[in-house]
Design a protein around this motif. Structure first.
Motif, PDB file in Angstrom:
ATOM      1  N   GLY A 198      15.711   9.674  -8.872  1.00 25.65           N
ATOM      2  CA  GLY A 198      16.244  10.941  -8.392  1.00 25.65           C
ATOM      3  C   GLY A 198      15.278  12.081  -8.577  1.00 25.65           C
ATOM      4  N   SER A 199      14.057  11.918  -8.076  1.00 25.03           N
ATOM      5  CA  SER A 199      13.045  12.959  -8.236  1.00 25.03           C
ATOM      6  C   SER A 199      12.205  13.054  -6.977  1.00 25.03           C
ATOM      7  N   ALA A 200      11.575  14.212  -6.796  1.00 23.80           N
ATOM      8  CA  ALA A 200      10.832  14.482  -5.561  1.00 23.80           C
ATOM      9  C   ALA A 200       9.754  13.446  -5.252  1.00 23.80           C
ATOM     10  N   PRO A 201       8.948  12.976  -6.249  1.00 26.15           N
ATOM     11  CA  PRO A 201       7.918  11.988  -5.895  1.00 26.15           C
ATOM     12  C   PRO A 201       8.491  10.747  -5.235  1.00 26.15           C
ATOM     13  N   GLU A 202       9.666  10.273  -5.689  1.00 21.97           N
ATOM     14  CA  GLU A 202      10.235   9.079  -5.099  1.00 21.97           C
ATOM     15  C   GLU A 202      10.782   9.368  -3.701  1.00 21.97           C
ATOM     16  N   LEU A 203      11.307  10.552  -3.480  1.00 24.94           N
ATOM     17  CA  LEU A 203      11.714  10.925  -2.127  1.00 24.94           C
ATOM     18  C   LEU A 203      10.503  10.983  -1.201  1.00 24.94           C
ATOM     19  N   GLU A 204       9.365  11.392  -1.739  1.00 25.68           N
ATOM     20  CA  GLU A 204       8.149  11.417  -0.935  1.00 25.68           C
ATOM     21  C   GLU A 204       7.732  10.007  -0.522  1.00 25.68           C
ATOM     22  N   VAL A 205       7.937   9.027  -1.423  1.00 21.27           N
ATOM     23  CA  VAL A 205       7.659   7.630  -1.077  1.00 21.27           C
ATOM     24  C   VAL A 205       8.548   7.200   0.084  1.00 21.27           C
ATOM     25  N   GLY A 233       0.817  -1.211   0.000  1.00 24.92           N
ATOM     26  CA  GLY A 233       0.000   0.000   0.000  1.00 24.92           C
ATOM     27  C   GLY A 233       0.851   1.261   0.000  1.00 24.92           C
ATOM     28  N   LEU A 234       1.923   1.269   0.806  1.00 23.21           N
ATOM     29  CA  LEU A 234       2.811   2.428   0.861  1.00 23.21           C
ATOM     30  C   LEU A 234       3.463   2.701  -0.490  1.00 23.21           C
ATOM     31  N   LEU A 235       3.730   1.630  -1.238  1.00 22.04           N
ATOM     32  CA  LEU A 235       4.436   1.768  -2.509  1.00 22.04           C
ATOM     33  C   LEU A 235       3.483   1.858  -3.695  1.00 22.04           C
ATOM     34  N   GLY A 236       2.185   1.833  -3.432  1.00 22.62           N
ATOM     35  CA  GLY A 236       1.218   1.940  -4.513  1.00 22.62           C
ATOM     36  C   GLY A 236       1.190   0.726  -5.414  1.00 22.62           C
ATOM     37  N   LEU A 237       1.448  -0.457  -4.837  1.00 20.48           N
ATOM     38  CA  LEU A 237       1.461  -1.691  -5.608  1.00 20.48           C
ATOM     39  C   LEU A 237       0.167  -2.474  -5.382  1.00 20.48           C
ATOM     40  N   ASP A 238      -0.289  -3.151  -6.415  1.00 19.96           N
ATOM     41  CA  ASP A 238      -1.476  -4.007  -6.349  1.00 19.96           C
ATOM     42  C   ASP A 238      -1.012  -5.440  -6.127  1.00 19.96           C
ATOM     43  N   ARG A 241       9.915   2.798 -13.104  1.00 21.59           N
ATOM     44  CA  ARG A 241       9.434   3.165 -11.769  1.00 21.59           C
ATOM     45  C   ARG A 241       8.703   2.000 -11.108  1.00 21.59           C
ATOM     46  N   GLY A 242       7.908   1.271 -11.868  1.00 23.80           N
ATOM     47  CA  GLY A 242       7.205   0.119 -11.316  1.00 23.80           C
ATOM     48  C   GLY A 242       8.157  -0.949 -10.821  1.00 23.80           C
ATOM     49  N   ARG A 243       9.211  -1.217 -11.588  1.00 20.38           N
ATOM     50  CA  ARG A 243      10.197  -2.218 -11.163  1.00 20.38           C
ATOM     51  C   ARG A 243      10.944  -1.757  -9.916  1.00 20.38           C
ATOM     52  N   ARG A 244      11.245  -0.459  -9.842  1.00 22.73           N
ATOM     53  CA  ARG A 244      11.931   0.045  -8.647  1.00 22.73           C
ATOM     54  C   ARG A 244      11.054  -0.116  -7.414  1.00 22.73           C
ATOM     55  N   ARG A 245       9.764   0.121  -7.562  1.00 23.48           N
ATOM     56  CA  ARG A 245       8.872  -0.005  -6.407  1.00 23.48           C
ATOM     57  C   ARG A 245       8.746  -1.461  -5.964  1.00 23.48           C
ATOM     58  N   VAL A 246       8.716  -2.370  -6.920  1.00 17.62           N
ATOM     59  CA  VAL A 246       8.683  -3.790  -6.560  1.00 17.62           C
ATOM     60  C   VAL A 246       9.984  -4.175  -5.849  1.00 17.62           C
ATOM     61  N   ASP A 247      11.120  -3.699  -6.357  1.00 20.17           N
ATOM     62  CA  ASP A 247      12.397  -4.004  -5.721  1.00 20.17           C
ATOM     63  C   ASP A 247      12.441  -3.421  -4.312  1.00 20.17           C
ATOM     64  N   CYS A 248      11.884  -2.223  -4.144  1.00 17.81           N
ATOM     65  CA  CYS A 248      11.823  -1.622  -2.804  1.00 17.81           C
ATOM     66  C   CYS A 248      10.974  -2.488  -1.872  1.00 17.81           C
ATOM     67  N   ALA A 249       9.846  -3.008  -2.388  1.00 16.24           N
ATOM     68  CA  ALA A 249       8.998  -3.891  -1.577  1.00 16.24           C
ATOM     69  C   ALA A 249       9.773  -5.135  -1.161  1.00 16.24           C
TER      70      ALA A 249
END
Length: 201
Positions: free
Chosen positions: A171-178, A125-130, A143-151
């Motif tokens: 390297g952008s503000a939205p990802e720092l917000e995550v 949920g925090l990473l916006g993944l289904d 971006r989707g692959r990075r979020r999965v790797d972060c999970a």
């Protein structure tokens, strides 16, 4: 005498040898990170941010100085013992992918340990993944692959998250917000890099 904090660096230096030349990369780095703290490391390309992250993640041994995790000195340990300590404390991800392009998020969920340290639904949920997304990782955008790797990293339940975001696409503000949400909601200590002048709101 040990230093306080979940992470401490004392006089850490790193040299790279290229043929007969010794190139200094890090010089006399002192740092203490307290439990639950967020630290953003910023600087120009080539300033040594990624080298520092590699040292913090245990991927490179410092040339001099010492590193302590949870008060335990790891930089002087034999590599196997140091690796086990790093793996028990640290979660690391960088702007390159370690996911099998043929894998799927449903496979990642199925292959989780019986008792993951963090609730998978909360992490997704925090990473916006289904959690029901059955597309292969190779079909996801960067971006989707990075979020999965972060999970994948977070589900190990690290006490310290190290994120080298100095290169696109993170390297952008939205990802720092995550990362800010991960820090705030999960209470994990975070060190991240970013190019230029970024800020967390």
């Amino acid at each position: 005498m040990t230093l306080p904090g979940i992470l401490a660096l004392e006089g850490v230096e790193l040299d790279y040898r290229i043929e007969d030349h010794l190139i200094p990369v890090l010089r006399g780095v002192d740092l203490v990170l307290d439990e639950g703290e967020f630290l953003l490391v910023q600087g120009a390309l080539g300033a040594g941010k990624s080298a520092l992250m590699n040292v913090l993640a245990g991927l490179e041994a410092p040339s001099r100085g010492r590193i302590l995790l949870g008060g335990i000195a790891v930089s002087g340990f034999e590599s196997g013992a140091a690796r086990r300590i790093f793996e028990s404390f640290v979660g690391f991800f960088a702007p390159w992918f370690r996911l099998d392009a043929r894998g799927r998020l449903t496979d990642l969920i199925r292959d989780l340990p019986h008792a993951p340290r963090l609730d998978p639904e909360r992490v997704f949920g925090l990473l916006g993944l289904d959690p029901g997304d059955d597309r292969p990782f190779g079909s996801l955008d960067a971006r989707g692959r990075r979020r999965v790797d972060c999970a994948r990293v977070l589900l190990r339940g690290p006490r310290l998250l190290i994120a080298d975001l100095a290169a696109p696409p993170w390297g952008s503000a939205p990802e720092l917000e995550v990362l800010g949400r991960i820090h705030d909601e999960l209470g994990i200590s975070v060190i991240a890099t970013a190019e230029g002048d970024c800020s967390l709101e």
